[in-house]
Design a protein around this motif. Structure first.
Motif, PDB file in Angstrom:
ATOM      1  N   GLY A  28     -73.921 120.766  -3.359  1.00  0.00           N
ATOM      2  CA  GLY A  28     -74.523 120.972  -4.675  1.00  0.00           C
ATOM      3  C   GLY A  28     -76.042 121.042  -4.617  1.00  0.00           C
ATOM      4  N   LEU A  29     -76.609 121.918  -5.431  1.00  0.00           N
ATOM      5  CA  LEU A  29     -78.060 122.059  -5.526  1.00  0.00           C
ATOM      6  C   LEU A  29     -78.619 120.994  -6.461  1.00  0.00           C
ATOM      7  N   PHE A  30     -79.818 120.502  -6.145  1.00  0.00           N
ATOM      8  CA  PHE A  30     -80.477 119.550  -7.030  1.00  0.00           C
ATOM      9  C   PHE A  30     -81.289 120.289  -8.089  1.00  0.00           C
ATOM     10  N   PHE A  31     -81.291 119.722  -9.306  1.00  0.00           N
ATOM     11  CA  PHE A  31     -81.983 120.352 -10.431  1.00  0.00           C
ATOM     12  C   PHE A  31     -82.640 119.254 -11.264  1.00  0.00           C
ATOM     13  N   PRO A  32     -83.857 119.512 -11.798  1.00  0.00           N
ATOM     14  CA  PRO A  32     -84.574 118.458 -12.531  1.00  0.00           C
ATOM     15  C   PRO A  32     -83.838 117.982 -13.783  1.00  0.00           C
ATOM     16  N   VAL A  33     -83.814 116.656 -13.958  1.00  0.00           N
ATOM     17  CA  VAL A  33     -83.260 116.074 -15.187  1.00  0.00           C
ATOM     18  C   VAL A  33     -84.151 116.444 -16.369  1.00  0.00           C
ATOM     19  N   GLU A  34     -85.468 116.296 -16.182  1.00  0.00           N
ATOM     20  CA  GLU A  34     -86.438 116.660 -17.217  1.00  0.00           C
ATOM     21  C   GLU A  34     -87.131 117.949 -16.822  1.00  0.00           C
ATOM     22  N   LEU A  35     -87.248 118.873 -17.755  1.00  0.00           N
ATOM     23  CA  LEU A  35     -87.969 120.124 -17.524  1.00  0.00           C
ATOM     24  C   LEU A  35     -89.314 120.025 -18.249  1.00  0.00           C
ATOM     25  N   PRO A  36     -90.395 119.799 -17.499  1.00  0.00           N
ATOM     26  CA  PRO A  36     -91.690 119.594 -18.150  1.00  0.00           C
ATOM     27  C   PRO A  36     -92.180 120.842 -18.866  1.00  0.00           C
ATOM     28  N   THR A  37     -92.927 120.641 -19.931  1.00  0.00           N
ATOM     29  CA  THR A  37     -93.494 121.759 -20.679  1.00  0.00           C
ATOM     30  C   THR A  37     -94.991 121.539 -20.876  1.00  0.00           C
ATOM     31  N   ILE A  38     -95.698 122.620 -21.121  1.00  0.00           N
ATOM     32  CA  ILE A  38     -97.129 122.545 -21.408  1.00  0.00           C
ATOM     33  C   ILE A  38     -97.399 123.262 -22.735  1.00  0.00           C
ATOM     34  N   THR A  39     -98.369 122.769 -23.467  1.00  0.00           N
ATOM     35  CA  THR A  39     -98.726 123.376 -24.747  1.00  0.00           C
ATOM     36  C   THR A  39     -99.617 124.590 -24.512  1.00  0.00           C
ATOM     37  N   PRO A  40     -99.740 125.483 -25.503  1.00  0.00           N
ATOM     38  CA  PRO A  40    -100.662 126.614 -25.367  1.00  0.00           C
ATOM     39  C   PRO A  40    -102.092 126.178 -25.073  1.00  0.00           C
ATOM     40  N   PHE A  41    -102.530 125.069 -25.680  1.00  0.00           N
ATOM     41  CA  PHE A  41    -103.880 124.559 -25.417  1.00  0.00           C
ATOM     42  C   PHE A  41    -104.022 124.145 -23.956  1.00  0.00           C
ATOM     43  N   GLU A  42    -103.001 123.430 -23.445  1.00  0.00           N
ATOM     44  CA  GLU A  42    -103.033 122.986 -22.046  1.00  0.00           C
ATOM     45  C   GLU A  42    -102.967 124.183 -21.102  1.00  0.00           C
ATOM     46  N   ASN A 254     -87.121 132.992  -5.550  1.00  0.00           N
ATOM     47  CA  ASN A 254     -88.356 133.484  -6.143  1.00  0.00           C
ATOM     48  C   ASN A 254     -88.210 133.685  -7.645  1.00  0.00           C
ATOM     49  N   LEU A 255     -87.095 134.263  -8.050  1.00  0.00           N
ATOM     50  CA  LEU A 255     -86.838 134.456  -9.478  1.00  0.00           C
ATOM     51  C   LEU A 255     -86.638 133.113 -10.181  1.00  0.00           C
ATOM     52  N   THR A 256     -85.943 132.189  -9.520  1.00  0.00           N
ATOM     53  CA  THR A 256     -85.743 130.854 -10.111  1.00  0.00           C
ATOM     54  C   THR A 256     -87.082 130.195 -10.406  1.00  0.00           C
ATOM     55  N   ALA A 257     -88.019 130.300  -9.465  1.00  0.00           N
ATOM     56  CA  ALA A 257     -89.347 129.709  -9.654  1.00  0.00           C
ATOM     57  C   ALA A 257     -90.072 130.351 -10.831  1.00  0.00           C
ATOM     58  N   GLY A 258     -89.967 131.669 -10.956  1.00  0.00           N
ATOM     59  CA  GLY A 258     -90.593 132.353 -12.073  1.00  0.00           C
ATOM     60  C   GLY A 258     -90.017 131.919 -13.409  1.00  0.00           C
ATOM     61  N   LEU A 259     -88.705 131.756 -13.451  1.00  0.00           N
ATOM     62  CA  LEU A 259     -88.053 131.314 -14.685  1.00  0.00           C
ATOM     63  C   LEU A 259     -88.418 129.866 -15.014  1.00  0.00           C
ATOM     64  N   SER A 306     -75.135 138.629  -0.215  1.00  0.00           N
ATOM     65  CA  SER A 306     -74.130 138.882  -1.246  1.00  0.00           C
ATOM     66  C   SER A 306     -73.782 137.639  -2.052  1.00  0.00           C
ATOM     67  N   GLN A 307     -74.101 136.460  -1.509  1.00  0.00           N
ATOM     68  CA  GLN A 307     -73.788 135.219  -2.223  1.00  0.00           C
ATOM     69  C   GLN A 307     -75.060 134.379  -2.322  1.00  0.00           C
ATOM     70  N   PRO A 308     -75.936 134.727  -3.262  1.00  0.00           N
ATOM     71  CA  PRO A 308     -77.243 134.064  -3.360  1.00  0.00           C
ATOM     72  C   PRO A 308     -77.131 132.596  -3.745  1.00  0.00           C
ATOM     73  N   ASN A 309     -77.788 131.761  -2.947  1.00  0.00           N
ATOM     74  CA  ASN A 309     -77.703 130.316  -3.136  1.00  0.00           C
ATOM     75  C   ASN A 309     -78.224 129.823  -4.470  1.00  0.00           C
ATOM     76  N   ASN A 310     -79.312 130.418  -4.946  1.00  0.00           N
ATOM     77  CA  ASN A 310     -80.003 129.842  -6.099  1.00  0.00           C
ATOM     78  C   ASN A 310     -79.466 130.291  -7.453  1.00  0.00           C
ATOM     79  N   TRP A 311     -78.497 131.182  -7.464  1.00  0.00           N
ATOM     80  CA  TRP A 311     -77.996 131.656  -8.747  1.00  0.00           C
ATOM     81  C   TRP A 311     -77.490 130.530  -9.655  1.00  0.00           C
ATOM     82  N   PRO A 312     -76.800 129.505  -9.137  1.00  0.00           N
ATOM     83  CA  PRO A 312     -76.373 128.415 -10.031  1.00  0.00           C
ATOM     84  C   PRO A 312     -77.544 127.728 -10.742  1.00  0.00           C
TER      85      PRO A 312
END
Length: 429
Positions: A28-42, A254-259, A306-312
């Motif tokens: 299983g891949l590890f994924f963050p419990v919290e997804l940090p966000t930044i404000t437009p000002f920040e 690479n796409l995962t990082a962009g998203l 053909s079976q990309p790891n990061n798709w999940p």
């Protein structure tokens, strides 16, 4: 930073454990419990920072509960101690964002070098590790050079024999010392399966301190978020309003990082998931059916997966953010069209290589009149010298990084895709 296993949400670990384990239970891949966000000002504030300071700020949102910002800055400065990405204009509304100015001439340098620094920083007890990774071309070189000569770390890299470019092979199969390379008589997917089997062997994993430096490792993924903010900082205010980024996709890290950058608050309008004839994801997005075909060899070999790891991880992010997967743009490009696109770019006075050419093709075809497009240049064209020279009928000068290794003897071993053979190799210290 807490992370959970996408295949067993009950398994939760901190950042240090996730970096050292690579994969969780049941692969299983590890994924963050919290997804940090930044404000437009920040966002406005951090976009004015230099690349190292900004990258530290972004990464601190994820991991500064475990590493001080001062130590993180020091690690980022070492990891990213090479020429930063460049934006090259192709026409009025399309530019290439070149990510290949690191020591191995590929975007993978960002993630691999940051991971190496994280392991050094977190390994307070000087534990011994065996880093096992599979490569379809550029990951191998980036990982090999990032960990070369490091004490207590043995690196073993699997790659499909005859299915990466000669110069890609020379870049990481000529190092020796703590870097071991094995050519596998099969495809990249065969290499990836062997890595996953090794991680499933709990006894082996514990015995040799097994870790992976593929984009399945969360540290590599987080590092790649940083250059999307850099790209955004380099474009005009008008271009920022309707930015579309085309990403050449293999394992989809690479796409995962962009998203993830978008999920933080970077206002990217849309991404295009770009593949070659190994089009599992485009077909899935079109039909809703996950149906990997047998991997085929193309001139864009780093994307022959053909079976990309990061798709999940991408599916999980869309679920968590309540985004609609139908809004993700996509497409696949044949070798013939890739070759024609390389010629088109050459006529525009830009020498590219097959992977970036695929991203340009799909961006050009899908970009709307009011949008501004960036396509990612993921590798230096010299790494595909023979292919590019043949198509463009022009000579490409080798950068110093490749000149120094081009004529050295290969130090690789060769085996069939047998886990028994690989296990024997791993246990033979």
């Amino acid at each position: 930073m807490k992370l959970y296993n996408l295949k067993n949400h009950r398994e939760k670990v901190n950042f240090e454990t996730a970096v050292k384990l690579g994969l969780g239970q049941q692969q299983g891949l590890f994924f963050p419990v919290e997804l940090p966000t930044i404000t437009p000002f920040e966002l406005s504030r951090i976009l004015k920072m230099d690349f190292i300071t900004r990258s530290t700020e972004i990464l601190s949102k994820f991991i500064c509960s475990e590493i001080s910002k001062e130590e993180l800055y020091k690690n980022v400065k070492i990891a990213f101690s090479f020429k930063k990405p460049l934006k090259i204009s192709i026409n009025n509304n399309i530019s290439c964002f070149e990510l290949f100015h690191g020591p191995t001439l590929a975007f993978k340098d960002f993630g691999a070098r940051f991971m190496a620094q994280m392991i050094l920083s977190l390994n307070k007890d000087n534990e011994s590790f065996t880093i096992l990774t599979a490569t379809s071309g550029d990951t191998g070189a980036a990982v090999a050079h990032a960990f070369y000569g490091m004490k207590n770390i043995r690196v073993i890299i699997l790659y499909p024999k005859g299915k990466i470019s000669t110069l890609q092979e020379q870049l990481f199969c000529t190092l020796g010392k703590n870097i071991k390379t094995i050519s596998i008589n099969g495809s990249f997917d065969d290499c990836q399966k062997l890595v996953k089997k090794a991680f499933d062997d709990r006894k082996l994993k514990k015995l040799i301190g097994l870790n992976s430096a593929n984009s399945i490792n969360i540290s590599r993924l987080l590092a790649q978020i940083c250059y999307y903010f850099e790209a955004f900082s380099l474009i005009s205010e008008k271009q920022k309003k309707n930015l579309v980024i085309a990403v050449p996709c293999g394992n989809f890290g690479n796409l995962t990082a962009g998203l993830l950058a978008k999920s933080m608050g970077l206002p990217i309008k849309s991404f295009i998931a770009c593949t070659n004839s190994n089009d599992t994801v485009p077909r899935f997005l079109n039909t809703g059916k996950w149906d990997p075909h047998k991997t085929v060899s193309t001139i864009s070999n780093a994307m022959d997966i053909s079976q990309p790891n990061n798709w999940p991880r991408i599916e999980e992010l869309f679920r968590r953010k309540q985004w609609n997967l139908k809004e993700l743009r996509f497409g696949s490009v044949s070798d013939d069209v890739t070759k024609q696109t390389l010629k088109e770019l050459f006529e525009l006075k830009y020498i590219s290589e097959p992977h970036a050419a695929i991203a340009y093709r799909l961006l050009f075809d899908q970009l709307k009149k009011d949008e501004f497009g960036l396509f990612l240049g993921t590798a230096h064209p010299s790494k595909f010298k023979n292919t590019v020279e043949k198509i463009l009928k022009t000579k490409i000068e080798l950068p110093e990084e490749l000149q120094n290794r081009a004529n050295l003897p290969l130090l690789s071993y060769n085996i069939n895709p047998s886990f028994k053979k690989l296990k024997e190799f791993l246990l033979d210290k």
